[in-house]
Design a protein around this motif. Structure first.
Motif, short mmCIF file in Angstrom:
data_model
loop_
_atom_site.label_atom_id
_atom_site.label_comp_id
_atom_site.label_asym_id
_atom_site.label_seq_id
_atom_site.Cartn_x
_atom_site.Cartn_y
_atom_site.Cartn_z
N GLY A 18 -38.21 5.96 38.66
CA GLY A 18 -39.55 5.42 38.44
C GLY A 18 -39.67 4.88 37.03
O GLY A 18 -39.42 5.60 36.05
N VAL A 19 -40.03 3.60 36.89
CA VAL A 19 -40.09 2.97 35.58
C VAL A 19 -41.48 2.41 35.29
O VAL A 19 -41.65 1.58 34.40
CB VAL A 19 -39.03 1.85 35.45
CG1 VAL A 19 -37.63 2.44 35.50
CG2 VAL A 19 -39.20 0.79 36.54
N THR A 20 -42.49 2.87 36.02
CA THR A 20 -43.84 2.34 35.84
C THR A 20 -44.33 2.51 34.41
O THR A 20 -44.80 1.55 33.78
CB THR A 20 -44.81 3.04 36.80
OG1 THR A 20 -44.30 2.96 38.13
CG2 THR A 20 -46.18 2.38 36.73
N GLY A 80 -45.03 -0.03 31.14
CA GLY A 80 -46.41 -0.13 30.68
C GLY A 80 -47.35 -0.66 31.73
O GLY A 80 -48.37 -1.28 31.40
N LEU A 81 -47.06 -0.37 33.01
CA LEU A 81 -47.84 -0.94 34.09
C LEU A 81 -48.63 0.10 34.87
O LEU A 81 -49.21 -0.20 35.90
CB LEU A 81 -46.92 -1.70 35.05
CG LEU A 81 -46.11 -2.84 34.41
CD1 LEU A 81 -45.19 -3.48 35.44
CD2 LEU A 81 -47.04 -3.89 33.81
N GLY A 82 -48.68 1.33 34.39
CA GLY A 82 -49.43 2.36 35.09
C GLY A 82 -50.92 2.22 34.87
O GLY A 82 -51.38 2.00 33.75
N SER A 83 -51.70 2.33 35.93
CA SER A 83 -53.16 2.26 35.83
C SER A 83 -53.77 2.74 37.13
O SER A 83 -53.07 2.91 38.12
CB SER A 83 -53.63 0.82 35.53
OG SER A 83 -53.22 -0.06 36.56
N SER A 84 -55.07 2.96 37.13
CA SER A 84 -55.75 3.39 38.34
C SER A 84 -56.27 2.17 39.09
O SER A 84 -56.21 1.05 38.60
CB SER A 84 -56.91 4.33 37.98
OG SER A 84 -57.86 3.63 37.20
N GLY A 85 -56.78 2.42 40.30
CA GLY A 85 -57.30 1.32 41.11
C GLY A 85 -56.72 1.38 42.50
O GLY A 85 -55.86 2.21 42.80
N PHE A 86 -57.15 0.48 43.34
CA PHE A 86 -56.74 0.48 44.74
C PHE A 86 -55.89 -0.77 45.00
O PHE A 86 -56.40 -1.88 45.06
CB PHE A 86 -57.97 0.50 45.65
CG PHE A 86 -58.73 1.78 45.57
CD1 PHE A 86 -58.58 2.75 46.55
CD2 PHE A 86 -59.59 2.04 44.51
CE1 PHE A 86 -59.28 3.95 46.47
CE2 PHE A 86 -60.30 3.23 44.43
CZ PHE A 86 -60.14 4.19 45.41
N ASP A 123 -36.17 -9.96 31.69
CA ASP A 123 -35.43 -8.88 31.05
C ASP A 123 -35.76 -7.53 31.68
O ASP A 123 -35.55 -6.47 31.07
CB ASP A 123 -35.72 -8.84 29.55
CG ASP A 123 -37.21 -8.66 29.25
OD1 ASP A 123 -38.00 -8.53 30.20
OD2 ASP A 123 -37.58 -8.65 28.06
N GLY A 124 -36.30 -7.56 32.92
CA GLY A 124 -36.68 -6.33 33.59
C GLY A 124 -38.08 -5.87 33.28
O GLY A 124 -38.49 -4.80 33.73
N THR A 125 -38.85 -6.66 32.52
CA THR A 125 -40.23 -6.32 32.20
C THR A 125 -41.16 -7.38 32.77
O THR A 125 -40.73 -8.47 33.18
CB THR A 125 -40.45 -6.19 30.68
OG1 THR A 125 -40.30 -7.49 30.08
CG2 THR A 125 -39.47 -5.22 30.07
N PHE A 126 -42.47 -7.07 32.76
CA PHE A 126 -43.47 -7.96 33.34
C PHE A 126 -44.67 -8.08 32.40
O PHE A 126 -44.97 -7.16 31.64
CB PHE A 126 -43.95 -7.42 34.69
CG PHE A 126 -42.89 -7.33 35.74
CD1 PHE A 126 -42.68 -8.36 36.65
CD2 PHE A 126 -42.08 -6.21 35.83
CE1 PHE A 126 -41.71 -8.28 37.61
CE2 PHE A 126 -41.09 -6.11 36.80
CZ PHE A 126 -40.91 -7.14 37.69
N THR A 127 -45.38 -9.20 32.53
CA THR A 127 -46.63 -9.43 31.80
C THR A 127 -47.70 -9.89 32.78
O THR A 127 -47.46 -10.83 33.55
CB THR A 127 -46.44 -10.51 30.71
OG1 THR A 127 -45.43 -10.10 29.80
CG2 THR A 127 -47.75 -10.73 29.95
#
Length: 528
Positions: free
Chosen positions: A272-274, A278-284, A325-329
């Protein structure tokens, strides 16, 4: 060893002229093509087509079930049996549900067609999850179905004997398939839970045992999250040759992570690399779709977000641009696609044939939205102008239903039958003039006959320069929760060509090529 395709011509399409000043760089030239064709035009052909249906349902899957060369449609419903519609041509369909035995009577959430055993016949995996009314009626036990489809178009459910029926209290939602362990056959991931969580709602990863049966290895592989799983999709986002995994959850605001990114370790396990990303957050997170929206050769991710059962916890939609590079924006806001209308279905396709992927979403708190790609990491909304506006739609899919090489649109419905204005499932024919396109069909060997996980690149003829890349696709089986786009890959084209198609097969890494391809062709790439 390279293999060359067999190419066949489909119906010709109208060609337009696009110009670029000589000083343009390859990237600028491609961007200048975006939107150069005429405005998108959809025609609602639902009435009298055989597609029409009024009632609630989740998704629409497209596949050539009867092997006659055109796409048939499977409508996944709730509170009513699913429907199988045979394509008769000219946007006319015949309901063959009863004769085929395809009418699964449970509350279906996802449906995926694939040839998982290499016998040249499709199989259909259907996940079921009881809706509120079904639970109230005591109709709680709703196992999944895995249908083998015979030459006579007879559907035979073998889920139980294969180990795919799910738990006794089954809350299966999204499904996605890939050869995650690179052993030469397709495995299946199922997101479990929806609005439910706990040990009985752990996600499942069904490893193909190679003998037609499956074993749930989710815990061993590190993907057995127990919280509200809903949408999911395998995709090799880091381009290292093995399929990674995204899972979206329906979580309340007091749970910190609703988007789960798993990186494939290449040894049958995931990490798990969430948080690392830096992409962890709440929501549906209701739906997701991978597609290369900027034509740079790596997959980007669009997320359709919603609110909870109590209409709380809303978040805007997200567009995660792959940084290479394996990251997202997340660029959704500046790209103009950060809808806040409680999205249900998401799909992508080059609808106007200008060489750039467009995005269509259905919403439960407003009209659908159709985002045309401008080619500069921005989009413009065009649903009303294009004639494909639908209120409270659900599953959406794009595919060439009439054989003219452009993408037609189907939209499901989630308004109740007893509503003051019950919704109809919609069938839209693409009548956009001036676009160019081609289709690519890949046939692998044995259990990988559907070539799921293949990477398909389109270049100007004679070039392999990434800066001149026309488009990139990855063959997926289950891209999100509700989209049911077919296995064949569609490319819009910025000019008359010619073009070269390069496909990299999964597992083996073998390369298949077709050179000198022109608009309007169907490219058949077959592994020998």
């Amino acid at each position: 060893m390279n293999n060359t395709c067999v190419s066949s011509i489909l119906l010709p399409i109208c060609l337009g002229m696009v110009f670029c000043a000589p000083a343009c760089s390859p990237r600028q030239e491609k961007q200048n093509q975006a939107g150069a064709v005429s405005a998108v035009r959809f025609t609602d052909v639902t009435r009298g087509s055989g597609f029409e249906f009024s009632g609630q349902g989740k998704c629409i899957a497209m596949a050539d079930v009867d092997r006659d060369g055109d796409l048939d449609i499977y409508q996944a419903l709730v509170y009513a049996p699913n429907r199988l519609l045979r394509n008769e041509g000219e946007m006319q369909f015949t309901d063959i549900t009863v004769s085929s035995g395809a009418g699964n009577s449970f509350d279906t959430h996802a449906a995926v067609f694939v040839d998982s055993d290499g016998d040249n016949y499709l199989e259909l995996f259907v996940t079921n999850n009881p809706e509120i009314a079904s639970i109230g009626r005591g109709n709680i036990h709703q196992p999944n179905s895995f249908y083998y489809i015979s030459d006579e178009i007879a559907f035979i459910d073998k889920a139980d004997s294969l180990g795919l029926a799910g738990a006794r209290l089954n809350y299966s939602a999204g499904v996605t398939m890939a050869d995650y362990d690179l052993d030469g056959d397709l495995d299946i991931f199922v997101a479990e839970g929806g609005y439910f969580s706990g040990p009985d709602c752990a996600n499942s990863l069904y490893r193909n045992n190679g003998d037609g049966t499956f074993t749930d290895v989710a815990s061993r592989a590190g993907v057995a999250d127990t919280g509200n799983g809903y949408c999911c999709s395998f995709c090799d986002w880091d381009l290292d040759g093995d399929p990674d995994l995204f899972v979206g959850n329906l979580n309340s605001t007091n749970r910190p992570v609703s988007r789960l990114f798993y990186r494939n370790n290449g040894d049958g396990t995931f990490t798990g690399v969430t948080e690392e990303l830096g992409l962890g957050s709440s929501g549906f997170c209701v739906s997701c779709f991978w597609g290369d929206i900027d034509n740079d050769g790596d997959p980007d991710l669009y997320l359709g977000n919603s609110g909870g059962a109590d209409y709380t916890g809303f978040s805007n939609n997200m567009l995660y641009l792959n940084n290479g590079d394996g990251t997202f924006t997340d660029i959704a806001a500046r790209a103009g696609v950060d809808s806040d209308r409680s999205t249900r279905g998401v799909t992508m396709g080059d609808v106007n044939g200008d060489g750039w992927l467009d995005i269509y979403i259905s919403n439960s708190m407003g009209e659908a939205q159709f985002y045309l790609n401008n080619g500069h990491l921005t989009f413009r909304e065009a649903a009303e102008a294009a004639g494909c506006n639908v209120y409270y739609g659900h599953g959406v899919s794009l595919g060439d239903l009439d054989g003219d090489c452009d993408l037609d649109l189907t939209v499901g419905n989630w308004r109740r039958i007893r509503a003051a204005s019950p919704g109809w499932w919609k069938l839209f024919r693409n009548d956009t003039p001036g676009g160019r396109c081609l289709k690519v069909r890949i046939t692998g060997k044995g259990p990988m006959r559907s070539a799921v996980g293949s990477k398909v690149y389109l270049y100007p003829a004679g070039s392999r320069d990434k800066n001149k890349l026309i488009g990139f696709r990855e063959v997926t089986a289950g891209n999100g929760t509700f989209p049911g786009n077919p296995l064949e890959q569609h490319f819009g084209l910025p000019g008359d060509g010619p073009y070269d198609v390069v496909a990299i097969l999964p597992t083996s890494g073998r390369e298949l090529t077709a050179e000198g391809v022109r608009p309007g062709e169907v490219v058949e790439l077959v592994e020998q």
